[in-house]
Design an enzyme around this catalytic site. Structure first.
Site, PDB file in Angstrom:
ATOM      1  N   ASP A 174      55.854  42.328  49.899  1.00  0.00           N
ATOM      2  CA  ASP A 174      55.219  43.605  49.548  1.00  0.00           C
ATOM      3  C   ASP A 174      55.949  44.779  50.218  1.00  0.00           C
ATOM      4  O   ASP A 174      56.725  44.595  51.172  1.00  0.00           O
ATOM      5  CB  ASP A 174      53.757  43.559  49.994  1.00  0.00           C
ATOM      6  CG  ASP A 174      52.839  44.407  49.131  1.00  0.00           C
ATOM      7  OD1 ASP A 174      53.346  45.278  48.405  1.00  0.00           O
ATOM      8  OD2 ASP A 174      51.607  44.210  49.204  1.00  0.00           O
TER       9      ASP A 174
ATOM     10  N   ASP B  79      49.133  47.101  40.510  1.00  0.00           N
ATOM     11  CA  ASP B  79      47.856  46.818  41.154  1.00  0.00           C
ATOM     12  C   ASP B  79      46.711  47.018  40.183  1.00  0.00           C
ATOM     13  O   ASP B  79      45.560  46.721  40.510  1.00  0.00           O
ATOM     14  CB  ASP B  79      47.667  47.733  42.374  1.00  0.00           C
ATOM     15  CG  ASP B  79      48.250  47.105  43.631  1.00  0.00           C
ATOM     16  OD1 ASP B  79      48.555  45.898  43.596  1.00  0.00           O
ATOM     17  OD2 ASP B  79      48.408  47.828  44.638  1.00  0.00           O
TER      18      ASP B  79
HETATM   19  C1  DGJ Z   1      49.485  45.921  47.685  1.00  0.00           C
HETATM   20  C2  DGJ Z   1      49.692  44.841  46.665  1.00  0.00           C
HETATM   21  O1  DGJ Z   1      50.090  45.386  45.445  1.00  0.00           O
HETATM   22  C3  DGJ Z   1      48.424  44.021  46.527  1.00  0.00           C
HETATM   23  O2  DGJ Z   1      48.573  43.059  45.526  1.00  0.00           O
HETATM   24  C4  DGJ Z   1      48.103  43.391  47.846  1.00  0.00           C
HETATM   25  O3  DGJ Z   1      49.079  42.444  48.177  1.00  0.00           O
HETATM   26  C5  DGJ Z   1      47.997  44.463  48.915  1.00  0.00           C
HETATM   27  N1  DGJ Z   1      49.152  45.319  48.938  1.00  0.00           N
HETATM   28  C6  DGJ Z   1      47.819  43.844  50.267  1.00  0.00           C
HETATM   29  O4  DGJ Z   1      47.803  44.786  51.265  1.00  0.00           O
END
Ligand code: DGJ
Length: 739
Positions: free
Chosen positions: A481, A551
């Site tokens: 991430d 997301d």
């Molecule tokens: C942002 C990501 O896009 C999510 O899927 C998740 O992993 C969160 N970060 C976790 O902090």
């Protein structure tokens, strides 16, 4: 050999199956671009060089005797430079030790060879065998500084793709500065084209925006340190009337994950210049004697079968000649991720109980997301402290992985390696490891700072701490991430004259870290992520064969996000999950079937608390898992045809995958909004008109020609019985096989 050099005419002709790119070595060693488009038969192309039409304000290069009006301001320069008469956007600017930045490159030599060049330290497309691609290197020299500038061209024999990259060497006796270096520069003797970019933001990534070219400069860029949610490093130029199926389309895609710029200039003579490369607001590269610099690759794709044809070139190329490693071809495990199921509020027992359900339902990989390390129970702390929170898990990571493996599932883990929380042990020990500028305030986003990835000690720390976790637990997948953009881009280690290199050095460091981990753990499946799809670019795809696309997991929003993403990126790279309703981002309620049908158009998985499913939903998961296996090949390896764009109407969307032999077709149809009362007849492109196709659900037979030229009827046959059954959120997958 796909590259020929006509010695007499001094013309290079680069051919892919359906396209030609031609360059001429002109008098004085000037390199001129002659043509890029549909494949040509010969090198009799000099007539295409525009004559010089107006030189009053365009300085002349008097050394060109055959054309006394020769001006770099008007001619189709193959690689434009700054300060010597070409006032349009420049691809290269080198500042000499004397302080002057007049750049003037001239041809010196060239080399043609089988196979594809590679770029040290940088991701790039590659040829699987020597026969798949050929390379042309044109060596030029800057008159002023003596900089040796090599232009690279990679020509694929199986796809209509030509790649570009640039190398600069300081072989002289004085240092110089590269102030601007773009990787491609292409001239078109026309302006009657549209430009398409993919803009977005968090939770609505990659929305196509199409506008006609007009005089002046149009730019798409990122200065955020990552390719970003806001603009993807991709631009297409196409005929005004190009559609998904028809017309010429040219794609430009940057194999890079940091700052980029794509600029399209239409000049006073209605000529177009397209350049793409490193964004130069805060870029510079100091070149000591003997040093070499490589500018990242741009992949150009051509199609005269519209935007769909262009996308299919990228899909094949990126799937087979950019993605690497075991999971380039190995079947991806169907996963469940706990993020939207539990967020950071979990115990080890809860995770195991989700994994138990996953195992019963046929899911193959359990991914533990954020919150398993340091003191992390919210987003305020612990990034950088990659030490397992055994108290929270109630066991070691090795034990958790074993329990999950015992259920028949693989185990995967979330990391955000590039980040550091100001509240962390790592920050206490190394406050100078983050990007920062002296004592100035360090801007935070999501309560976090960014590690200085240009530092070797930082990368060593990350390799060590991540390895320590991987060596003590059977982890086969990592979600990588990256949840903020760069600010105060300064490094405690770089000298002042090299601080301008930091944006690029950061990305080189990121690539180095990925490469080192993949070398050490080659079996790992990496999934990219950046607050969803904020770093969905070809650079990352060299390391991670799939990326969490957004997301926003709402199926209706995902139709658009995935549709836009498919302009460049194949389904195998687009990670898509079924999540709970009401959807956590939009509050929308969509049926379980539709959530599955839409997620099926990518690297499929689940992101919810499986313990909360009803019996009916569990049965649907089993059905979706079976369909995932049934449709895997056609979705991952088939040809995508976009049919009804969710950006051109707000009601319907449709797309289709066709197998390479055209004997299988998977068609998806969705009603995004409103009510679908009667019949829609949708033509299915890309089929074989001679074949007869059978609907695998109903047994109905259709001739390929009727489906292609007449269309498949999506009739609301439930309408009279069940009322408004096909409305908001309805979707259907039709699977056809040739008889
Ligand atoms: C942002 C990501 O896009 C999510 O899927 C998740 O992993 C969160 N970060 C976790 O902090």
């Amino acid at each position: 050999m796909s590259i020929i050099f006509d010695e007499k005419r001094k013309i290079f002709k680069l051919d892919t199956p359906n396209s030609t790119y031609a360059i001429k070595i002109f008098e004085g060693g000037y390199l001129l671009h002659i043509y890029y488009g549909k494949r040509l038969n010969d090198t009799n192309l000099d007539f295409m060089i525009p004559s010089t039409i107006d030189v009053s304000y365009s300085p002349r290069a008097k050394s060109v005797l055959s054309d006394p009006d020769f001006s770099t301001d008007i001619k189709p320069m193959e690689y434009s430079v700054n300060g010597t008469g070409d006032y349009r956007v420049s691809a290269l600017q080198i500042r000499a030790a004397c302080g002057n930045a007049s750049t003037d490159i001239r041809y010196k030599s060239h080399k043609i060879y089988k196979g594809k060049y590679s770029l040290p330290g940088l991701p790039a497309t590659y040829a699987n065998t020597e026969d798949e691609a050929d390379t042309l290197e044109i060596v030029t020299e800057d008159v002023h500084t003596g900089a040796v500038v090599t232009l690279y061209y990679g020509v694929f024999n199986c796809y209509d793709a030509i790649t570009r990259a640039v190398k600069v060497e300081n072989t002289g006796k004085e240092p110089f500065e590269i102030e601007r270096i773009f990787s491609t520069c292409v001239h078109f003797n026309r302006m009657d084209m549209d430009m398409i970019g993919l803009w977005g933001s968090w939770a609505r990534e990659r929305t196509p925006a199409r506008r006609p070219l007009e005089h002046g400069i149009r730019e798409v860029k990122s200065k955020r340190g990552s390719s970003s949610h806001y603009h993807n490093p991709f631009v297409a130029l196409c005929d005004h009337n190009a559609t998904e199926q028809l017309g010429e389309a040219y794609g430009f895609s940057f194999v890079y994950s940091g700052n980029f710029s794509a600029q399209c200039e239409v000049d006073a003579y209605c000529q177009t210049r397209m350049i793409m490369g490193l964004e130069d607001t805060d870029f510079g590269w100091h070149m000591e004697c003997g040093e070499t610099f490589y500018a990242p690759e741009v992949v150009m794709a051509y199609s005269d079968e519209g935007l769909g044809g262009m996308s299919r070139v990228y899909h094949k190329l990126y799937r087979y000649n950019l993605c690497r490693g075991k999971y380039k071809t190995a079947k991806r495990p169907l996963l469940v991720n706990n993020w939207e199921g539990t967020y950071m509020d979990f115990t080890g027992d809860k995770l195991v109980s989700i994994a138990k359900d996953a195992s019963e339902l046929g899911i193959e990989l359990f991914v533990l997301d954020d919150g398993w390390f340091g003191e992390r129970n919210d987003d305020k702390s612990s990034l950088g402290d990659w030490f397992v929170n055994e108290k929270k898990l109630g066991r070691t990571m090795g034990e958790l992985a074993s329990e999950i493996n015992a259920l028949g599932l693989k185990f995967g883990l979330w990391f955000e390696p590039e980040m550091i929380s100001p509240i962390s042990k790592l920050y206490e020990a190394h406050p100078d490891w983050c990007l920062h500028v002296g004592e100035r305030e360090r801007s935070e986003a999501r309560h976090q700072l960014i590690l200085d990835m240009s530092r070797e000690d930082v990368r060593d720390y990350l390799v060590d701490t991540i390895s320590n976790i991987l060596d003590n637990a059977n982890i086969e997948y990592i979600k990588w991430d990256f949840n903020r953009n760069l600010t105060e881009v300064g490094s405690a280690l770089l000298p002042p004259e090299r601080q301008k290199e930091l944006f690029h050095r950061y990305v080189l460091g990121l690539y180095d870290l990925n490469e080192r981990l993949l070398k050490k753990y080659p079996y790992l499946l990496l999934e990219g992520c950046s607050g969803g799809g904020g770093r969905f670019d070809p650079g990352m795809l060299y390391y991670v064969p799939q990326v969490w696309a957004s997301d926003d997991s709402d199926a209706m929003e995902r139709i658009r996000i995935q549709y836009g993403t498919s302009f460049v990126y194949p389904a195998s790279t687009i990670s898509a999950h079924v999540s709970a309703v009401p959807n956590h981002q939009t509050g929308r309620i969509t049926s379980f079937e539709t959530r599955g049908n839409i997620a099926m158009a990518g690297a499929f998985g689940y992101e919810l608390d499986l313990n909360k499913l009803t019996d009916e939903e569990r049965a649907l998961v089993r059905e979706q898992v079976a369909n995932y296996h049934k449709y895997y090949d056609i979705i991952q390896n088939g040809d995508l045809y976009r049919i009804i764009s969710p950006f051109e109407n707000d009601r319907l969307a449709a797309w289709e995958y066709v197998s390479g032999d055209k004997r299988e077709v998977l068609f998806t149809f969705a009603v995004m909004r409103g009510f679908f009362p009667t019949t829609v007849q949708i033509k299915l492109p890309g089929l074989d008109p001679e074949l007869v196709y059978v609907d695998q659900k109903t047994g109905k037979e259709y001739s390929g020609s009727a489906l292609m030229y007449g269309g498949l009827q999506m009739a609301n046959d439930d309408y009279m019985v069940n009322g408004f059954s096909r409305r908001d959120g309805y979707s259907e997958i039709v699977y056809l096989k040739a008889k």
